[in-house]
Write an enzyme that holds these catalytic residues in place. Structure first.
Site, short mmCIF file in Angstrom:
data_model
loop_
_atom_site.label_atom_id
_atom_site.label_comp_id
_atom_site.label_asym_id
_atom_site.label_seq_id
_atom_site.Cartn_x
_atom_site.Cartn_y
_atom_site.Cartn_z
N ASN A 218 -6.26 -35.23 -2.32
CA ASN A 218 -5.12 -36.08 -2.68
C ASN A 218 -4.61 -36.88 -1.48
OD1 ASN A 218 -4.06 -33.49 -1.63
ND2 ASN A 218 -2.06 -34.34 -2.10
N HIS A 219 -5.01 -36.54 -0.26
CA HIS A 219 -4.62 -37.32 0.91
C HIS A 219 -5.66 -38.39 1.27
CE1 HIS A 219 -0.87 -35.60 2.60
NE2 HIS A 219 -1.19 -34.60 1.80
N HIS A 270 -10.85 -30.44 -5.31
CA HIS A 270 -9.80 -30.30 -4.30
C HIS A 270 -8.59 -29.53 -4.83
CE1 HIS A 270 -7.27 -31.08 -0.88
NE2 HIS A 270 -6.33 -31.52 -1.70
N HIS A 462 -6.18 -27.50 -1.21
CA HIS A 462 -4.91 -28.13 -1.60
C HIS A 462 -3.66 -27.33 -1.24
CE1 HIS A 462 -2.56 -31.11 -3.62
NE2 HIS A 462 -2.28 -30.38 -4.69
N ASP A 640 3.16 -55.79 15.06
CA ASP A 640 2.55 -55.70 16.39
C ASP A 640 2.91 -54.40 17.09
OD1 ASP A 640 5.20 -56.12 16.85
OD2 ASP A 640 4.95 -57.88 18.13
N GLU A 649 14.80 -59.13 8.65
CA GLU A 649 13.88 -58.15 8.09
C GLU A 649 14.61 -56.83 7.81
OE1 GLU A 649 9.86 -59.79 10.37
OE2 GLU A 649 10.96 -58.05 11.12
N ASP A 678 21.98 -54.20 17.21
CA ASP A 678 21.38 -55.27 18.01
C ASP A 678 22.09 -55.26 19.35
OD1 ASP A 678 20.12 -57.47 19.02
OD2 ASP A 678 21.23 -58.92 17.79
N ASN A 680 21.42 -55.91 22.55
CA ASN A 680 21.43 -57.03 23.50
C ASN A 680 21.63 -58.38 22.83
OD1 ASN A 680 19.02 -57.25 22.21
ND2 ASN A 680 17.73 -57.09 24.04
N GLU A 689 15.19 -46.79 18.95
CA GLU A 689 16.54 -46.36 19.32
C GLU A 689 17.39 -46.15 18.08
OE1 GLU A 689 18.32 -48.94 22.13
OE2 GLU A 689 16.77 -48.64 23.67
#
Length: 704
Positions: A218-219, A270, A462, A640, A649, A678, A680, A689
């Site tokens: 299942n994984h 499984h 499993h 990235d 976002e 935010d 900075n 963080e």
């Protein structure tokens, strides 16, 4: 003589208490694991919901969510020579392989992974491509014979534990014509070396295709991989070509065989079976169409049975967006069609309208409802709408059965049962509400299937077992689990089983450990118990508001005290973990002199991180509870892997997520949260963080 009897009695009581601690520790680990799987089933519908609502980020191309959940034709998968365009630098010191593979290639691969080296992306893609070509030629159910080898070795879940795999090879021998293997699924996720484990297994599959067999677990499911670590691991190890590798992994996983049969007498799958399992039908399906057992057939959303419309018999979910004004149905259908038109015919985002034994259930089903037989049709689904998109929720109490489900839905149900089901000691077949998917099957179901096909044994995996294996159903079912130290260092042994020509199982146990060998039994139990209790305390804190609301009806005078029975009842009602709460009470809450429980003391040893002061307590608790899900979602958005995402976002995703869950949070609170983290003021959020700020911490840890 009396002294000896006293010492013997003391020792027996001591060992009994130790065994009790060991058992409830195991129950805590297993209950929290299965609760996480239920959360994953809920989250999978959110991912599909995001496909309909989330705009493509960071460019005009499809984002990673679309690529993983809603795959399109990828040029990497259609061009055999594409990987040859990837250059291998002269400075690369890892293993170099060519095809067809030889023993020296697999040996160099194993030795390189022992030294923590990474296989170059070019070779990884080529290895996956060759594996895909081989698996396309294999049947759904593979047949093996002990006449060609003295014994066949069957291994269970490995979950990225490379040390366990290497120890198996050391004790039992490397795969070869003389040492055939069956690895019974769940090669990846949870462990930190899933990539290495699965690449080694694929390499030996290519080297010995008739003596090395891999069943799907299942994984081996790209949506499970999103939550449990494999996706993140691949993207971190292959930053440049990670997406292409993940796409190819997704295809390879869907092509893995479903079952293995040894000497026409032993069935290996499984998870297990249900009373609806049809091996002949399973052998005929196009298994590659079932990309994920968590994604149900598209017809569930796009082609509802108009003769039996959805009916809301229990009213809207409290706090859900179903109570909000919905869009016109035509607009909803147009939007739904746009979001789902890219899907293949074998998957979808909602619960199946015909789920029976393979229904994806939730632990929040009221205990007063009797379990449904697997074959009986359930009542209608209660739809849940977010911004006009109606999605039958996975935790609904029922589903809508069509009179004759199409083949693609039957295929999906059969796959879910084989991958997700668990045995139970009682006769019958009921939905697996504890795990959230598949069913519980009893000895009568096992015996009926074995007798019908002339089999004498069912081997499955499993489930983690303390000794690495377990025998049940009168010796007809064996559970084998090969990842030792699965929950915690010293928590369990791993095991594998060998079958000779007499088909009598012989078990071999082991435990990879660098520290626990030096500990006594008491020290090992104490260490595992401490870890389990900390995880349970975090669970309590993340549901603090719900628990306090549950205690209020029993605390009429606001004294802060309830009886032990009331305390245990509230915890079980809210958390649904099926734990011995009365036994655990001394570890979780203080007792008053009159025998009542000070329920606020449940949260004394836990506290939130230092979250920004602008964040309200309710929002902070919500963020703590869904921290894992948020981490997964933002890791997808952070393409990235810089750890930074934009404020837009953040706002967009969190609004979708809170709306999908029915969490009542206004836009102002979300905007204030975004601005407060935010730090900075550069328009980006350092999400690492942010997660640290909303981590549940133990006060003792903070003091130190």
């Amino acid at each position: 003589m009396k002294a000896a009897i006293l010492i013997q009695g003391w020792f027996r009581r001591y060992m009994a208490r130790l065994e009790m601690r060991r058992r409830y520790t195991w129950s805590i680990f297993q209950s929290i694991e299965y609760a996480g799987e239920q959360d994953q089933l809920q989250l999978s519908s959110f991912f599909s919901f995001m496909l309909d609502n989330f705009t493509h980020l960071n460019g005009s191309g499809p984002d990673l969510i679309s690529q993983l959940l809603d795959p399109v034709v990828d040029p990497w998968l259609g061009r055999e020579t594409r990987y040859e365009l990837i250059p291998v630098a002269e400075s690369y010191s890892g293993p170099r392989i060519s095809f067809p593979l030889s023993v020296s290639h697999t040996n160099s691969l194993v030795n390189a992974f022992k030294e923590h080296q990474t296989l170059h992306a070019r070779y990884a893609l080529q290895l996956l491509w060759e594996t895909k070509k081989l698996l396309k030629q294999m049947p759904n159910i593979v047949h093996m014979s002990t006449s060609y080898a003295k014994e066949i070795t069957i291994c269970g879940d490995l979950h990225g534990h490379l040390d366990d795999l290497l120890l198996i090879f050391y004790k039992n021998g490397l795969p070869s014509a003389e040492t055939p293997y069956v690895f019974n699924g769940d090669f990846v996720d949870r462990g930190k070396q899933s990539t290495e484990v699965v690449l080694i297994l694929f390499a030996y599959l290519l080297l010995y295709p008739t003596h090395m067999h891999l069943n799907r677990g299942n994984h081996e499911d790209h949506i499970m991989n999103l939550r449990y670590g494999f996706t993140k691991e691949v993207m971190q190890k292959y930053k440049t070509h990670g997406r292409e590798i993940l796409q190819l992994f997704q295809d390879v996983f869907s092509l893995l065989p479903i079952a293995t049969v040894i000497d026409s007498k032993v069935l290996i799958v499984h998870g297990g079976i249900s009373d609806q399992t049809d091996l002949d039908f399973l052998n005929s399906i196009e298994r590659q169409k079932v990309k994920s057992a968590l994604r149900l057939p598209r017809r569930s959303l796009e082609e509802p049975d108009v003769s039996r419309p959805y009916k809301q018999t229990h009213g809207p979910r409290p706090g859900s967006s179903h109570s909000r004004r919905q869009r016109p149905l035509a607009q909803t259908k147009r939007k739904r069609h746009r979001g789902l038109s890219r899907q293949d015919s074998g998957s979808s985002s909602s619960s199946s309208p015909s789920s029976s034994s393979s229904s994806l259930c939730s632990s929040r089903t009221p205990p007063c409802l009797p379990p449904r037989p697997c074959a009986s049709p359930p009542p209608p689904i209660v739809p849940f709408s977010v911004d006009g998109l109606q999605v039958p929720f996975l935790d609904s109490l029922a589903s809508l059965p069509p009179p004759s489900p199409p083949r693609v839905e039957r295929e999906w149900k059969q796959m879910v049962d084989v991958l997700w089901s668990d045995p139970k000691p009682q006769d019958g077949c009921t939905p697996n509400t504890f795990r959230g998917g598949g069913c519980y099957y009893g000895p009568d179901v096992t015996q009926r299937l074995l007798r019908h096909h002339g089999y004498q044994l069912l081997i499955r995996s499993h489930e983690c077992k303390q000794e690495g294996y377990e025998i049940c159903h009168g010796g007809n079912v064996i559970t084998i689990f090969s990842a030792s130290n699965y929950y915690e260092e010293g928590s369990n042994r791993g095991a594998y089983v060998k079958l000779g020509q007499d088909l009598l199982p012989r078990f071999y146990q082991y435990q990879v450990s660098r520290t626990t060998r030096k500990l006594t039994l008491t020290q090992r139990v104490r260490a595992a118990e401490g870890s389990a209790l900390r995880a349970l305390q975090e669970k309590l804190f993340s549901h603090r508001s719900e628990l306090l609301t549950g205690f209020l009806p029993f605390d009429h005078n606001n004294t802060g005290f309830v009886s032990v029975g009331e305390w245990a009842q509230v915890l079980e009602t809210v958390l649904r973990l099926d734990l011995p709460w009365r036994t655990l009470r001394p570890h979780l809450a203080r007792l008053a002199p009159d025998g009542s429980v000070e329920y606020l003391s449940c949260f004394d040893c836990m506290g939130p991180g230092l979250h920004p002061p602008q964040v309200t307590p309710n929002l902070a608790e919500t963020l703590v509870r869904y921290r894992t899900d948020l981490e997964l979602i933002f890791n997808i958005i952070d393409k990235d892997h810089s750890g930074l995402i934009s404020l837009d976002e953040f706002r967009h995703t969190w609004r979708l997520f809170s709306g999908h869950l029915g969490v009542a949070l206004d836009d102002g609170a979300i905007d204030a949260l975004a601005r407060s983290i935010d730090f900075n003021k550069d328009g980006s959020i350092d999400f690492t963080e942010f997660l640290e700020a909303f981590r549940v911490v133990h006060k003792l840890d903070k003091d130190h």
